[in-house]
Design an enzyme around this catalytic site. Structure first.
Site, short mmCIF file in Angstrom:
data_model
loop_
_atom_site.label_atom_id
_atom_site.label_comp_id
_atom_site.label_asym_id
_atom_site.label_seq_id
_atom_site.Cartn_x
_atom_site.Cartn_y
_atom_site.Cartn_z
N ARG A 157 0.84 -1.30 0.08
CA ARG A 157 0.15 0.09 -0.10
C ARG A 157 1.01 1.28 0.13
NH1 ARG A 157 -2.17 -3.46 4.13
NH2 ARG A 157 -4.46 -4.23 3.54
N HIS A 216 -4.49 -8.75 3.43
CA HIS A 216 -6.04 -8.52 3.42
C HIS A 216 -6.55 -9.27 4.77
CE1 HIS A 216 -6.81 -7.70 -0.79
NE2 HIS A 216 -6.38 -6.65 -0.20
N TYR A 227 -9.63 -10.59 -7.32
CA TYR A 227 -8.78 -10.81 -8.34
C TYR A 227 -8.99 -12.19 -9.03
CZ TYR A 227 -6.13 -7.12 -6.02
OH TYR A 227 -5.83 -5.75 -5.43
N HIS A 263 -1.85 2.45 -6.29
CA HIS A 263 -2.50 1.32 -6.11
C HIS A 263 -2.70 0.42 -7.22
CE1 HIS A 263 -4.86 -0.33 -2.75
NE2 HIS A 263 -5.98 -0.31 -3.51
N LYS A 273 -2.98 -2.01 7.74
CA LYS A 273 -3.95 -1.23 8.20
C LYS A 273 -4.23 -2.28 9.51
CE LYS A 273 -6.82 -0.25 4.17
NZ LYS A 273 -7.97 -0.46 3.39
N ARG A 308 -0.29 -2.29 -6.92
CA ARG A 308 -0.75 -3.06 -6.05
C ARG A 308 -1.73 -4.06 -6.65
NH1 ARG A 308 -1.25 -4.61 -0.47
NH2 ARG A 308 -3.61 -4.71 0.07
#
Length: 302
Positions: free
Chosen positions: A151, A269, A278, A243, A175, A246
């Site tokens: 990120r 994630h 994806y 992004h 995150k 990524r």
């Protein structure tokens, strides 16, 4: 958030909880504050003076008013999510017996698949003319972004102590303050070594790996600007932003390995469902190959 009503006071307490106990990112805190402030204003218009009086009909009315004000489905879903989280906290605090927003359906936003750059164009982007130290820095940033699927916040947050070039690893804080150690590949290691050999010429003010020309940690905006400029200079057909690199990392990894769990871990994630988008990209690629190659898929021919 301004206001002396019980509505505002309760939200101030919730925002302190998000900051101190949950330790959410400043951007996430700002998003919660914005959505809850808007809900407070709507609740005031409806004559609601205490969250304890809120029921499911009120929640539906808040959603309807938000829609009439022009809120798009994705933004409305975000607003209702903020309200649910706040009311869950109120239940935990003993202020409410139940969360009246629990059963309210969230509007379905149209699903936008992430865009990615194909492998040839990634190679084209990375063939930068290294005629100055900032170009070396940018090449190193592009290599590690694509090489590890970082990120943007993770990229700018890397300190020198977070790199282990001997083993080809980088440590990042993702995150929710979750740590990840990631492989970065030989090419990224090589360009990081080139950049680190030049870094001290910028008189660093802290331990940041990537610096601005003034010797300070490079900003998010600066990275976005430089990546977009390199995309134009290198003749990449679509707009280049962090992004997208990524997304490209994730798509190319999944196409090559088919290992969804591994890609989930690499991306950081929390839920596999986030990574599963994806698989749609991969299927689109497979479907286009099928349509072009399979005798029974060729339309308009008899």
């Amino acid at each position: 958030m301004k206001g002396d009503s019980p509505l505002h006071a309760a939200i101030e307490g919730f925002l302190r909880y998000l900051k101190v106990e949950r330790q959410l990112s400043p951007l996430t805190q700002k998003s919660y504050a914005h959505q809850l402030a808007a809900l407070c204003a709507l609740a005031d218009e409806m004559g609601i003076t205490d969250w304890a009086t809120l029921d499911a009909a009120h929640v539906r009315s808040l959603a309807a008013r938000s829609r009439r004000a022009g809120l798009q489905p994705a933004s409305l879903a975000l607003r209702l999510s903020a309200l649910r989280s706040f009311l869950d906290w109120q239940v935990a605090q003993g202020k409410l017996k139940a969360n009246p927003a629990k059963g309210i359906a969230t509007p379905r936003a149209p699903r936008h698949l992430p865009k990615n750059i194909d492998v040839d164009e990634v190679n084209q982007l990375l063939e930068i003319d290294l005629n100055d130290p900032l170009a070396v820095r940018d090449r190193a940033m592009l290599e590690i972004m694509y090489g590890a699927g970082l990120r943007l916040s993770e990229l700018v947050g890397i300190d020198c102590r977070h790199l282990d070039l001997a083993s080809g690893e980088v440590w990042v804080m993702g995150k929710g303050s979750k740590e990840r150690r990631l492989p970065i590949g030989r090419t990224a290691v090589t360009w990081l070594e080139h950049w680190l050999a030049l870094r001290d010429f910028f008189a660093p003010e802290d331990e940041a790996v990537f610096l601005s020309s003034q010797g300070r940690r490079i900003s998010v905006r600066n990275v976005q600007k430089r990546f977009a400029e390199w995309g134009i200079k290198q003749g990449v057909s679509s707009h280049v932003h962090p992004h997208k690199l990524r997304h490209s990392f994730a798509t190319h990894m999944l196409e090559s390995s088919g290992d969804l769990r591994a890609v989930q871990e690499l991306l950081g994630h929390a839920n596999l469902s986030t990574t599963q988008i994806y698989t749609h990209l991969d299927f689109q690629h497979l479907a286009s190959v099928y349509d072009a190659a399979h005798p029974r898929a060729k339309r308009g021919k008899s």
